[in-house]
Design a protein around this motif. Sequence first.
Motif, short mmCIF file in Angstrom:
data_model
loop_
_atom_site.label_atom_id
_atom_site.label_comp_id
_atom_site.label_asym_id
_atom_site.label_seq_id
_atom_site.Cartn_x
_atom_site.Cartn_y
_atom_site.Cartn_z
N GLY A 141 -20.05 -90.78 59.72
CA GLY A 141 -20.78 -91.07 60.91
C GLY A 141 -20.46 -90.11 62.14
O GLY A 141 -19.16 -89.97 62.46
N ALA A 142 -21.41 -89.55 62.66
CA ALA A 142 -21.28 -88.80 63.84
C ALA A 142 -20.44 -87.47 63.49
O ALA A 142 -19.48 -87.10 64.37
CB ALA A 142 -20.79 -89.60 64.91
N GLY A 143 -20.59 -87.12 61.99
CA GLY A 143 -19.64 -85.87 61.76
C GLY A 143 -18.04 -86.36 61.40
O GLY A 143 -17.28 -85.36 61.27
N TYR A 161 -21.61 -75.36 65.21
CA TYR A 161 -22.84 -74.74 65.71
C TYR A 161 -23.10 -74.37 67.28
O TYR A 161 -23.30 -75.54 68.00
CB TYR A 161 -24.13 -75.16 65.14
N GLY A 162 -23.01 -73.32 67.57
CA GLY A 162 -23.36 -72.82 68.87
C GLY A 162 -22.53 -73.66 70.01
O GLY A 162 -22.92 -74.13 71.01
N GLY A 163 -21.30 -73.71 69.49
CA GLY A 163 -20.23 -74.47 70.32
C GLY A 163 -20.26 -75.87 70.35
O GLY A 163 -19.39 -76.70 71.00
N THR A 164 -21.23 -76.51 69.30
CA THR A 164 -21.28 -77.89 69.19
C THR A 164 -20.67 -78.50 67.96
O THR A 164 -21.03 -77.79 66.73
CB THR A 164 -22.45 -78.51 69.19
N THR A 165 -19.59 -79.18 68.10
CA THR A 165 -19.02 -79.52 66.44
C THR A 165 -19.82 -80.47 65.83
O THR A 165 -19.93 -81.75 66.48
CB THR A 165 -17.65 -80.03 66.85
N VAL A 166 -20.10 -80.36 64.52
CA VAL A 166 -20.90 -81.47 64.01
C VAL A 166 -20.36 -81.95 62.71
O VAL A 166 -20.63 -83.02 62.37
CB VAL A 166 -22.27 -80.73 63.25
N VAL A 167 -19.05 -81.22 62.46
CA VAL A 167 -18.11 -81.98 61.42
C VAL A 167 -16.77 -82.01 62.18
O VAL A 167 -16.18 -81.04 62.47
CB VAL A 167 -18.29 -81.39 60.04
N HIS A 168 -16.20 -82.99 62.22
CA HIS A 168 -14.88 -83.11 62.96
C HIS A 168 -13.59 -83.53 62.01
O HIS A 168 -13.60 -84.61 61.38
CB HIS A 168 -14.93 -84.41 63.89
N ASP A 169 -12.85 -82.47 61.60
CA ASP A 169 -11.57 -82.56 61.18
C ASP A 169 -11.61 -83.55 60.04
O ASP A 169 -10.79 -84.61 59.81
CB ASP A 169 -10.61 -82.89 62.21
N ILE A 170 -12.31 -83.25 58.91
CA ILE A 170 -12.59 -84.21 57.71
C ILE A 170 -11.31 -83.71 56.55
O ILE A 170 -11.35 -82.46 56.31
CB ILE A 170 -13.81 -84.18 57.29
N ASP A 171 -10.69 -84.77 56.17
CA ASP A 171 -9.74 -84.41 54.98
C ASP A 171 -10.43 -85.34 53.76
O ASP A 171 -10.49 -86.43 54.14
CB ASP A 171 -8.60 -85.06 55.41
N THR A 181 -15.32 -73.77 60.82
CA THR A 181 -14.93 -73.27 62.04
C THR A 181 -13.43 -73.43 62.18
O THR A 181 -12.67 -72.48 62.62
CB THR A 181 -15.47 -74.06 63.23
N GLY A 182 -12.87 -74.78 61.42
CA GLY A 182 -11.55 -74.76 61.37
C GLY A 182 -11.24 -75.64 60.21
O GLY A 182 -12.14 -75.85 59.40
N GLY A 183 -10.00 -75.44 59.81
CA GLY A 183 -9.45 -75.95 58.31
C GLY A 183 -9.99 -75.06 56.98
O GLY A 183 -10.40 -74.07 57.41
N VAL A 184 -9.64 -75.87 55.96
CA VAL A 184 -9.95 -74.95 54.80
C VAL A 184 -10.39 -75.77 53.55
O VAL A 184 -10.36 -76.96 53.73
CB VAL A 184 -8.41 -74.33 54.24
N ILE A 185 -11.46 -75.32 53.16
CA ILE A 185 -12.06 -75.70 51.75
C ILE A 185 -11.41 -75.28 50.69
O ILE A 185 -11.50 -73.80 50.34
CB ILE A 185 -13.57 -75.80 51.88
N ARG A 186 -10.91 -75.99 49.62
CA ARG A 186 -10.34 -75.36 48.24
C ARG A 186 -11.08 -75.56 47.20
O ARG A 186 -11.61 -76.79 46.91
CB ARG A 186 -8.89 -75.71 48.37
N ALA A 187 -11.55 -75.00 46.24
CA ALA A 187 -12.10 -75.24 44.87
C ALA A 187 -10.68 -74.84 43.82
O ALA A 187 -10.47 -73.66 43.64
CB ALA A 187 -13.18 -74.40 44.49
N ASP A 188 -10.40 -76.09 43.29
CA ASP A 188 -9.09 -76.06 42.74
C ASP A 188 -7.99 -75.28 43.51
O ASP A 188 -7.95 -76.09 44.62
CB ASP A 188 -9.31 -75.03 41.40
N ASP A 189 -7.41 -74.20 43.35
CA ASP A 189 -6.56 -73.78 44.15
C ASP A 189 -7.03 -72.61 44.98
O ASP A 189 -6.21 -71.87 45.58
CB ASP A 189 -5.11 -73.16 43.34
N ASP A 190 -8.36 -72.16 45.00
CA ASP A 190 -8.86 -70.94 45.45
C ASP A 190 -9.49 -71.45 46.61
O ASP A 190 -10.41 -72.38 46.81
CB ASP A 190 -9.71 -70.14 44.69
#
Length: 246
Positions: A216-218, A24-34, A67-76
């Motif tokens: 914890g902390a995104g 958000y506005g240049g501040t990362t609130v979620v960091h590279d979550i798998d 902002t980065g990465g991808v979220i998939r619902a089944d294969d979409d």
Amino acid sequence: MTSTLAPAVSTGMRLDLESVRISYGGTTVVHDIDLAVAAGEILVLVGKSGCGKSTLLRALAGLRLPTGGVIRADDDTVTGPSADRALVFQDDALLPWRTARANVELALRLRGVPRAERATRSGRWLDEVGLTGYADYLPRDLSGGMRQRVQLARSLAGSPRAVLMDEPFGALDSQTRTEMQRLLVDTWRAHPTTIVFVTHDLDEALLLGDRIAVLGAGSLRAVVEVPEPRTAVDRGELRDRILELL
């Protein structure tokens, strides 16, 4: 609880987060979550306020794109909201000028269900969540717990394959909250779907979750499996472990 409706779907939806980053506005609130959410499981997200739980849930709903990465619902790839992914807020978000039945019918109308069938199915769903006799009540005439029951009926009436719940019982008193937790589990067993549930209450997480994702902390600190049967001893040990992670 004995279900009065046939299961809407046989399994839920698989959800996959791959290197998801949200800013958000240049501040990362979620960091590279798998994180992988199995079809038909209840995954609970826990963490301190501001750790990114609600942000992540809205991204799963398609209301906030990564902002980065991808979220998939089944294969979409998730690129926006979908009727297959219902979002439930702490605020019941009912339309105040519509009756309980009419609020539930909204989800059915979005699915293209014919008008005559909408009335029948909405009534059945209200029965399912313990609101027999309240179909014609306006939200202002219902208690907080009753309004949340209407919201649950509305969310499930559209036959979603995933239900995303953002602290839906947080504003309820203790007794009503316990009743809603039991209702959610009973309804989930009768109508299998995938549930991602956000809470800051560890006891609620241990009661509802098949697995608990600790943020914890995104960042994702751990995913804790809750074994069956869930004894008081197991819950106590897991609670201590999660507290240490937090």
